[in-house]
Design an enzyme around this catalytic site. Structure first.
Site, short mmCIF file in Angstrom:
data_model
loop_
_atom_site.label_atom_id
_atom_site.label_comp_id
_atom_site.label_asym_id
_atom_site.label_seq_id
_atom_site.Cartn_x
_atom_site.Cartn_y
_atom_site.Cartn_z
N PRO A 87 -7.30 6.49 5.81
CA PRO A 87 -6.03 6.01 5.44
C PRO A 87 -5.41 6.50 4.33
O PRO A 87 -4.09 6.58 3.97
CB PRO A 87 -6.15 4.32 5.19
CG PRO A 87 -7.96 4.25 5.01
CD PRO A 87 -8.43 5.42 5.53
N GLU A 114 -15.92 -0.14 3.93
CA GLU A 114 -14.94 -0.04 2.95
C GLU A 114 -14.51 1.57 2.79
O GLU A 114 -13.63 1.98 2.31
CB GLU A 114 -15.36 -0.48 1.66
CG GLU A 114 -15.47 -1.83 1.43
CD GLU A 114 -14.37 -2.66 2.03
OE1 GLU A 114 -13.20 -2.58 1.69
OE2 GLU A 114 -14.53 -3.72 2.96
N ARG A 152 -5.03 18.11 24.63
CA ARG A 152 -3.83 18.17 25.66
C ARG A 152 -2.82 19.44 25.34
O ARG A 152 -2.15 19.59 26.48
CB ARG A 152 -3.15 16.81 26.13
CG ARG A 152 -2.25 16.29 24.97
CD ARG A 152 -1.36 15.07 25.17
NE ARG A 152 -0.24 15.47 26.18
CZ ARG A 152 0.87 15.85 25.75
NH1 ARG A 152 0.97 16.64 24.58
NH2 ARG A 152 1.70 16.29 26.70
N ASP A 167 7.99 19.43 26.75
CA ASP A 167 9.18 19.39 25.70
C ASP A 167 9.20 17.98 24.83
O ASP A 167 9.60 17.97 23.80
CB ASP A 167 10.25 19.92 26.10
CG ASP A 167 10.36 21.29 26.76
OD1 ASP A 167 11.35 21.65 27.14
OD2 ASP A 167 8.97 21.86 26.72
C1 4G1 Z 1 -6.53 0.34 2.94
C2 4G1 Z 1 -5.93 3.64 9.41
C3 4G1 Z 1 -7.76 0.52 4.01
C4 4G1 Z 1 -7.32 3.14 9.24
C5 4G1 Z 1 -5.48 0.81 3.20
C6 4G1 Z 1 -5.65 4.80 9.92
C7 4G1 Z 1 -6.13 0.98 5.56
C8 4G1 Z 1 -8.45 6.58 9.47
C9 4G1 Z 1 -7.85 5.66 9.45
C10 4G1 Z 1 -7.23 0.87 5.18
C11 4G1 Z 1 -8.26 4.15 9.16
C12 4G1 Z 1 -4.85 0.96 4.66
C13 4G1 Z 1 -6.38 5.75 9.87
C14 4G1 Z 1 -8.45 0.84 6.10
C15 4G1 Z 1 -9.53 3.94 8.71
C16 4G1 Z 1 -12.83 3.32 6.31
C17 4G1 Z 1 -13.22 2.70 7.74
C18 4G1 Z 1 -11.63 3.20 6.16
C19 4G1 Z 1 -12.15 2.24 8.34
C20 4G1 Z 1 -11.03 2.06 7.46
C21 4G1 Z 1 -3.65 1.16 5.16
C22 4G1 Z 1 -11.07 0.98 6.95
N1 4G1 Z 1 -6.34 7.06 10.10
N2 4G1 Z 1 -9.95 2.76 7.99
N3 4G1 Z 1 -9.58 0.80 5.77
O1 4G1 Z 1 -8.20 0.53 7.43
O2 4G1 Z 1 -10.46 4.79 8.83
O3 4G1 Z 1 -7.67 7.69 10.16
#
Ligand code: 4G1
Length: 230
Positions: A87, A114, A152, A167
């Site tokens: 995130p 986490e 893709r 497109d």
């Molecule tokens: C704090 C979303 C925590 C989540 C703030 C989009 C989200 C990986 C992504 C989190 C993840 C926000 C993503 C949260 C993701 C560790 C494992 C991180 C799961 C995890 C906005 C949990 N794009 N999230 N934390 O979702 O990996 O790529």
């Protein structure tokens, strides 16, 4: 193209890629998929991959050793990009997808709980990418979004008809409305212009619908489109 995915849930990633267009592309050797489980690199008898955070607080943190060892077990090509789905990453865009479709190998790190011990970032120095601002339970779906979007773009994944349609988003606008048979459903008729065989009129209609839809639903994309096309 080769994708290597580090995940605690390898079946999730393998299963997803065994459907539809992704399955076909894999069978045609457009790309290969190699899934690695950091749990197989643990050194203790309980195969522990996570532990409580230093400094206290809720949840568990992914331990550095299993992830770093799993990462170092992967053979790297000359042109490899390592990406941590997080995130905290830069938002994934069609531009980034296009860039990534030109490399030889993409190594993807999926988190859970986490998140990662910071030393995984310190050692591996991955590019960090996010698919959006919402909370998830794991990075597998983001990794799969990226694999889907990149695969893709690869030569040989889409058929002729599908790629002609390419497109739609690369032009920066939302899609115009689509219709198929029957001509009338529950009193709702297909617009006449689509039935008259005049391709100039059809294209103009679709373009106008795309513009209007983008202006209404995604003013951010609309502004960008107006600025870059004038
Ligand atoms: C704090 C979303 C925590 C989540 C703030 C989009 C989200 C990986 C992504 C989190 C993840 C926000 C993503 C949260 C993701 C560790 C494992 C991180 C799961 C995890 C906005 C949990 N794009 N999230 N934390 O979702 O990996 O790529």
């Amino acid at each position: 193209m080769r994708f290597d995915v580090l995940t605690l849930f390898p079946e999730m990633v393998e299963q997803f890629c065994n459907y539809s267009i992704m399955k076909r592309a894999k069978e045609r050797d457009v790309f290969s998929l190699n899934v690695v489980n950091p749990r197989d690199f643990t050194l203790d008898k309980h195969k522990k991959v996570d532990d409580t955070p230093y400094g206290g607080g809720a949840g568990m943190v992914l331990m550095a050793q299993p992830y770093v060892d799993a990462y170092e077990s992967i053979a790297q090509a000359d042109n490899t990009v390592t990406i941590m789905l997080s995130p905290q990453g830069e938002p994934l865009t069609d531009k980034i997808v296009n860039e990534l479709s030109k490399v030889e190998q993409i190594i993807l790190l999926c988190g859970h709980y986490e998140g990662f011990d910071e030393r995984i970032r310190d050692i591996i120095k991955p590019r960090e990418i996010s698919i959006g601002d919402f909370v998830l339970t794991g990075g597998e779906l983001p990794a799969l979004c990226l694999i889907d979007a990149v695969s893709r773009k690869l030569e040989g994944t889409l058929g002729k008809i599908e790629s002609a349609e390419e497109d739609s988003f690369s032009n920066g606008l939302l899609e115009y409305p689509h219709y198929t048979k029957p001509r009338e459903y529950r009193g709702l008729k297909v617009p006449d212009v689509l039935l008259n065989g005049n391709h100039k009129e059809i294209n103009d209609f679709r373009y106008a619908e795309s513009l209007e839809r983008t202006k209404k639903r995604r003013p951010d994309l609309y502004e960008k489109f107006i600025k870059t096309s004038s």
